[in-house]
Enzyme design. Structure first.
Site: not given
Length: 255
Positions: A49, A138, A140
Site C-alpha cells: 500500500d 483506514d 486507527e
C-alpha cells in the site's frame, strides 16, 4: 497509512519501524524487526500500500518482486485528496496488479456519511470488473492529537464507522474493508464485534505473526506485516491464493 506507536502508557511517537511483538493482542507498529513473517495458513499473495509518501512508484519493479495487488491512498476527511493517487492507481493497473483505494477516516472533522461520499467521488468507488478491490476505511490512531479515539466514546465511534460502512455500501453495492489494529479497535469501539459479518478485515500487526485479531473477526483478508521490505510502501499479504484474491475483487457473490 498514517500510524503512531505507543511508547508507554501515555507516550506516542511517529512510526519509525516495525512492531516488536512482545504481547499477544498489542498491535501497534513500533520497533524494527527483520524477522520473516510467519504467513497465514494456506497460499498467500504479496501486495503493498502506498500514498503520497512514496511519490512516483516503480510499478514494474514491484511486479517483478512479487506484488500482485496494491492499495493507494485517495482521501482523508473531506478536505484532502492525495495528489499522487491517480498516477499510483493507474500505474498499478498498467502492470497488471489488482488495485483499490483507501480513505483515512477523521471522525473529529466531519460526519461519516460525508466522508464516505467524498471518498467515492474522488477515487474510492468500486466496480465488479475483477480488477478493482473494495474500498477501505483506514481507522486507527489519531496522528493529529493526544486522543487516539478522536474524542468519541466507543458507542459513538462504532456509530461513526457503521455510518461510513452503510453509506459506502449504498453508493457502491459493496461494504468497505476496515484497516485497523487490534489494540485501537478494542479500545476505541469497546471491542465491538458487529462489523465482522460485512466488513473484511485488513489488520496491521508488524512482526512474524498475525496474532489475535480485533473483536469479532475470526479471520482476516489482508495482513500488513511491515512498513519496509522489497516492495514500495507497506508490505502486505492477502490471506489466500490468487484465485481467492480475484474473487475478493469481484465481491461476495463471485463464484
Amino acid at each position: 497509512m498514517r500510524r503512531r506507536c505507543r511508547r508507554g502508557p501515555r507516550g506516542y511517537a511517529r512510526l519509525a519501524g516495525v512492531l516488536a511483538v512482545t504481547m499477544v493482542g498489542l498491535a501497534t507498529p513500533c520497533a524494527t524487526s527483520a524477522a520473516t513473517p510467519r504467513v497465514p495458513t494456506g497460499p498467500t499473495v504479496r501486495g503493498m500500500d502506498v500514498s503520497g509518501h512514496q511519490g512516483a512508484v516503480d510499478w514494474a519493479t514491484a511486479w517483478h518482486r512479487g506484488a500482485r495487488f496494491s492499495y493507494v491512498k485517495a482521501t482523508e476527511g473531506t478536505g484532502f485528496r492525495s495528489p499522487t493517487f491517480r498516477a499510483q492507481y493507474d500505474g498499478a493497473a498498467r502492470v497488471g496488479m489488482l488495485r483499490g483505494a483507501y480513505h483515512f477516516g477523521r471522525p473529529d472533522v466531519s460526519g461519516a456519511a460525508e466522508q464516505a461520499r467524498y471518498f467515492v467521488a474522488h477515487g474510492g468507488d468500486w466496480s465488479p470488473d475483477g480488477r478493482t478491490l473494495p474500498g477501505v476505511l483506514d481507522i486507527e490512531y489519531n496522528p493529529y492529537g493526544p486522543d487516539d479515539c478522536y474524542g468519541l466514546n466507543p458507542a459513538a465511534m462504532s456509530g461513526w464507522i457503521a455510518e461510513f460502512s452503510d453509506t459506502y455500501h449504498a453508493l457502491t453495492g459493496r461494504f468497505p474493508a476496515i484497516y485497523t489494529t487490534r489494540n485501537w479497535w478494542n479500545t476505541c469501539t469497546g471491542s465491538n464485534p458487529d462489523f465482522a459479518g460485512n466488513n473484511p478485515l485488513w489488520v496491521a500487526r508488524y512482526g512474524p505473526r498475525v496474532g489475535a485479531l480485533p473483536a469479532g473477526w475470526h479471520t482476516h483478508a489482508i495482513w500488513q506485516h511491515d512498513n519496509r521490505g522489497p516492495l514500495p510502501g507497506d508490505q502486505n499479504l492477502f490471506n489466500g491464493d490468487m484465485a481467492a484474491l480475484e474473487r475478493f475483487a469481484m465481491g461476495p457473490t463471485a463464484p
